[in-house]
Design an enzyme around this catalytic site. Structure first.
Site, PDB file in Angstrom:
ATOM      1  CB  VAL A 497     -10.323 -29.485 -56.224  1.00 35.87           C
ATOM      2  CG1 VAL A 497      -9.940 -29.980 -54.849  1.00 35.87           C
ATOM      3  CG2 VAL A 497     -10.402 -30.658 -57.186  1.00 35.87           C
ATOM      4  CD  GLU A 498      -9.100 -28.331 -61.837  1.00 39.40           C
ATOM      5  OE1 GLU A 498      -9.874 -28.406 -62.804  1.00 39.40           O
ATOM      6  OE2 GLU A 498      -7.921 -28.694 -61.892  1.00 39.40           O
ATOM      7  N   GLY A 499     -13.370 -25.369 -58.423  1.00 39.92           N
ATOM      8  CA  GLY A 499     -14.726 -24.821 -58.448  1.00 39.92           C
ATOM      9  C   GLY A 499     -15.672 -25.843 -57.854  1.00 39.92           C
TER      10      GLY A 499
END
Ligand SMILES: Cc1cc2nc3c(=O)[nH]c(=O)nc-3n(C[C@H](O)[C@H](O)[C@H](O)COP(=O)(O)OP(=O)(O)OC[C@H]3O[C@@H](n4cnc5c(N)ncnc54)[C@H](O)[C@@H]3O)c2cc1C
Length: 815
Positions: A497-499
């Site tokens: 997640v988040e990149g």
């Protein structure tokens, strides 16, 4: 003889000028004066050659001369070769700010600038919250119950989190929030990392999402309505960007909002008809308000001439007609709330756009501007927190677990992963706290957020795997007693997640840094776009000076000449000097890679990743050096500092080597290698003596262990769930008394002084006491100690059909 001397002095003088990036005039002076000496004292040929060199420097280096003939040619070449920057990329590049990452990119880091980010620590209120509220929340968690029995946090914990303001850490006090510093948010999440579901549940609303977007862009009305309700948990937010078609490439989202007239509260108004499909949205199943990103279109020109307005963010209450929300996904390992959201023809007023109708089309800019801070804090803090617990649990277990008559912590094979866990935890703590500290000073660290997110979650993966390995079957066996296995299986969530990490490492760190943090590239691109020759001349020749400077510094320092001056003690100074040296080499290689590959570098992700690795390791080492400089060190910490810095520098040089091995232009690769690492690699993996020292320290009741496990939930209060860390700490404190007794008893047994059938430690304690080998109080102590050890070594077992969700399909093999 004079000829040779003149050449040597000229070269040394030029290198001296280049190292200082002193400019063309001093270089010209060196060559002209030496040329004069040559001509006057009979070395005429060399003298004339030096004058020719001086003339060339004057033509290229003096602005008035070069602007006429050289700059326009360079400008035309640059215009052709420079990568095209898309609007999306430009938005990302312009977001956030540059601090220590820029210093590293310059190749000449000024350490005082890093030290100027003074660290005042937590406020009294923040400290009390970490000490009390976080301990209470952690004490309500049992990983097994949350993950398997309930698939949720217990209701009393939800209630407590809302009541105590955990969801409003970033919300200002005037709206009822806690208004915590970045350091305090990080400390809270690190402590809550004892349970990954708890950490994610608290981390997400305090990271990128409705709260932060409203604070920064919301209208007064939106802020006044939502922020107090988000702060006290009346509203639970989620943010939906990702969908089945748009993951890493989030801007390709196919969800749409069409401007039209529609009915709202019985009135016809101008609004948006939304159709969307989102997935993997954290907190969505229980969210009361959904932040949604979609592409906004105005086909009928109801708002103006622009039909495609671009990505827009709006806040939509859960009960809005047409919203399909409430189903759950099942994230691996952890049952935090996560699910899909769908909507067809959901009509919303334009006022629900975050920031109001004026912010239509500004959604992507809003998201990337907010991304840096949350990405620096939430997942990196989770990783650092897991590191603290991994040190505590792994160190504790390996000391009490005996095999071959030895604590496994004393076996070198086990010491290796123990030291690795300690070093990863140590680096992560420094990186996350020091970067949070820069945020508290107003920095919005865009590139460091990508470094921290990817590097620290990779550390987390390594720490969890190492911790699992040293526990053997103890944490392979799931059940209420297993404090580690569920966190281990949930680890891919942080990686993705988040990149997602692969993309972040390969594309973002260097790709973004090369333009964003570089002292000149952004100016060069801007000058190109504005067709501004004077600005281009200033940037490109400043840039050239930097390239020569970096080459000269990297080369001479690589030979051990002229180490940079650094304001650190004898432990940290050599590492800081090496960071400076490798930063010069990095600056040189970054420029060389960009110049040789041009826009092709974007596609050469493996090369970009290695440059990103160099930058990442230098950044992490810098944070560690600052942390060391600021804090009181404890016994054995120097060993850990040496181990950690050497690991990071080794990794940085490894990345350099792989870069040189793979640069397509072989002549350039060999030249860079000769300049950047003239004597080859300097750094090797840390020596075994450090490994042994660190492993012993973290598996005993040492000051280093206490330092590394500070700010964890390590107390056992009435009414709380079982706390294995508190129990390990107590056992380690006791083991100083238990260890000699154990050895005395074991020796007596091996010498045949105790009955051969006394096979269990408990039986030997009784036999030793009966034989008068130990005193009664020692016997009482050892009985309790061995009982506790056995309990901590125990695992769960279950009824035969316990794991089958469909009991009717259970086959009872033996009946
Ligand atoms: C548990 C969970 C919670 C989440 N919570 C939210 C949320 O609350 N809100 C939200 O909007 N989204 C959320 N997401 C979505 C998350 O942000 C995405 O999963 C993430 O952006 C990656 O997208 P993807 O999984 O579709 O991977 P893909 O984009 O399909 O990528 C697959 C692989 O390719 C790699 N890759 C992709 N592009 C490149 C590139 N250019 N170069 C190199 N490698 C590349 C990726 O690194 C990855 O390894 C969540 C996801 C999960 C699993």
């Amino acid at each position: 003889m004079l000829e040779l001397l003149l050449i040597i002095v000229a070269l040394a003088g030029l290198v001296w000028v280049m190292r200082r990036e002193a400019g063309a005039l001093p270089a010209l002076g060196v060559l002209a004066v030496l040329g004069l000496i040559g001509v006057v004292f009979g070395a005429v040929t060399v003298g004339i050659l030096l004058w020719l060199g001086a003339a060339a420097v004057a033509a290229c280096g003096l602005p008035t001369l070069r602007r006429r003939w050289l700059t326009p040619r360079l400008f035309a070449a640059f215009d052709k070769a420079a990568p095209k920057v898309s609007e999306t990329e430009r938005t990302a590049l312009e977001a956030g700010s540059v601090a220590w990452d820029g210093e590293l990119f310059s190749g000449r880091p000024q350490w005082q600038r890093l030290l100027d980010f003074r660290n005042a620590g937590l406020s009294e209120e923040e400290r009390a919250f970490v000490d009390h509220q976080c301990s209470v929340a952690a004490g309500m968690c049992n990983a097994w119950e949350i993950a398997r029995e309930r698939a949720d946090l217990p209701p009393e914990l939800w209630e407590y989190l809302k009541r105590e303001g955990f969801f409003g850490m970033i919300i200002p006090k005037r709206y009822g929030g806690l208004e915590f510093s970045a350091k305090a948010q990080s400390a809270v999440l690190q402590k809550l990392a004892v349970n990954e579901t708890l950490m994610v549940t608290v981390g997400v609303p305090n990271s990128l999402g409705p709260g932060e977007l409203l604070l920064k862009y919301g209208t007064e009305e939106q802020k006044n309505h939502y922020l107090p309700r988000l702060a006290d948990g009346r509203e639970i937010p989620c943010f939906g960007l990702t969908g089945p078609r748009a993951g890493s490439d989030a801007t390709s989202l196919p969800d749409v909002g069409i401007v039209c007239r529609g009915q709202h509260n019985g009135q016809e108004i101008l609004g948006l008809k939304l159709t969307f499909e989102k997935r993997w949205i954290t907190l969505a199943p229980i969210a009361t308000v959904v932040g949604l990103a979609f592409r906004m279109f105005d086909p009928d020109g109801l708002l103006g001439d622009t039909s495609d307005l671009g990505i827009t963010c709006a806040l939509i209450p859960r009960d809005t007609p047409g919203m399909d929300i409430g189903r759950r996904h099942h994230p691996i390992g952890s049952p935090f709330m996560n699910g899909p959201i769908r909507g067809k023809d959901v009509f919303i007023p334009l006022e629900w756009i975050i920031g109001g109708p004026d912010m239509a089309g500004q959604g992507w800019r809003m998201l990337v501007e907010c991304l840096s801070v949350g990405r620096c804090i939430t997942l990196p803090s989770g990783a650092s927190g897991i590191g603290r617990y991994a040190v505590g649990w792994a160190g504790g277990f390996t000391r009490i677990r005996r095999q071959f008559n030895l604590p496994v912590a004393d076996m070198e094979g086990v010491q290796e992963p123990l030291a690795r866990i300690a070093a990863h935890a140590y680096i992560a703590q420094a990186a996350v706290m020091q970067t949070a500290n820069t945020i508290d000073h107003g920095v919005k660290p865009a590139v460091p957020s990508a470094i921290l997110k990817s590097q620290l979650t990779e550390f987390q993966r390594s720490m969890l795997a190492d911790a699992m390995d040293v526990h053997g079957g103890r944490t392979v066996t799931l059940g209420p007693r297993n404090y580690l296995g569920i966190a281990y299986s949930a680890n891919p969530v942080s990686i993705t997640v988040e990149g997602a990490n692969i993309m972040t490492r390969n594309l973002m760190i260097f790709g973004q840094g090369a333009i964003r943090c570089h002292p000149y590239v952004l100016d060069e691109l801007a000058a190109k776009d504005d067709n501004d020759l004077a600005a281009f001349d200033k940037a490109i020749f400043g840039h050239a000076g930097m390239v020569f400077g970096n080459a000269a510094r990297a080369f001479t320092q690589g030979l051990g000449i002229g180490k940079s001056r650094v304001p650190f003690d004898e432990v940290a100074a050599p590492y800081a000097q090496e960071v400076s040296r490798l930063a010069s080499a990095f600056g040189l290689c970054a420029d060389a890679a960009m110049a040789s590959l041009g826009s092709g570098l974007k596609k050469r992700e493996m090369l970009s990743a290695r440059l990103g690795d160099v930058l990442s390791n230098l950044y992490l080492a810098s944070m560690l050096i600052k942390q060391w400089h600021e804090s009181e060190s404890v016994e054995h910490e120097a060993a850990l500092m040496h181990y950690s810095c050497r690991t990071l520098l080794y990794r940085a040089e490894q990345a350099f080597t792989e870069l040189f091995d793979n640069l397509p232009n072989r002549a350039l690769a060999m030249t860079l290698s000769a300049v950047a690492l003239p004597l080859g690699r300097r750094w090797h993996k840390p020596q075994d003596r450090f490994t042994r020292d660190i492993a012993r320290a973290i598996s005993t009741d040492s000051a280093l262990r206490h330092k590394l496990t500070a700010d964890t939930w390590n107390t056992q209060e009435a009414g709380q769930r079982d706390n294995p860390l508190a129990r390990y700490n107590a056992l380690l404190a006791d083991s100083e008394r238990a260890e000699p007794l154990y050895r005395r008893i074991a020796k007596a047994y091996s010498q045949g002084e105790l009955p051969a059938e006394a096979l269990h430690p408990e039986q030997r304690v009784e036999a030793a006491w009966e034989a008068g080998l130990i005193e009664e109080d020692d016997a009482i102590f050892m009985r309790r100690f061995e009982r506790e050890v056995l309990d901590m070594l125990s695992v769960d077992d279950f009824a035969f059909d316990a794991f089958a969700t469909d009991k009717d399909r259970v086959v009872w093999h033996t009946t």
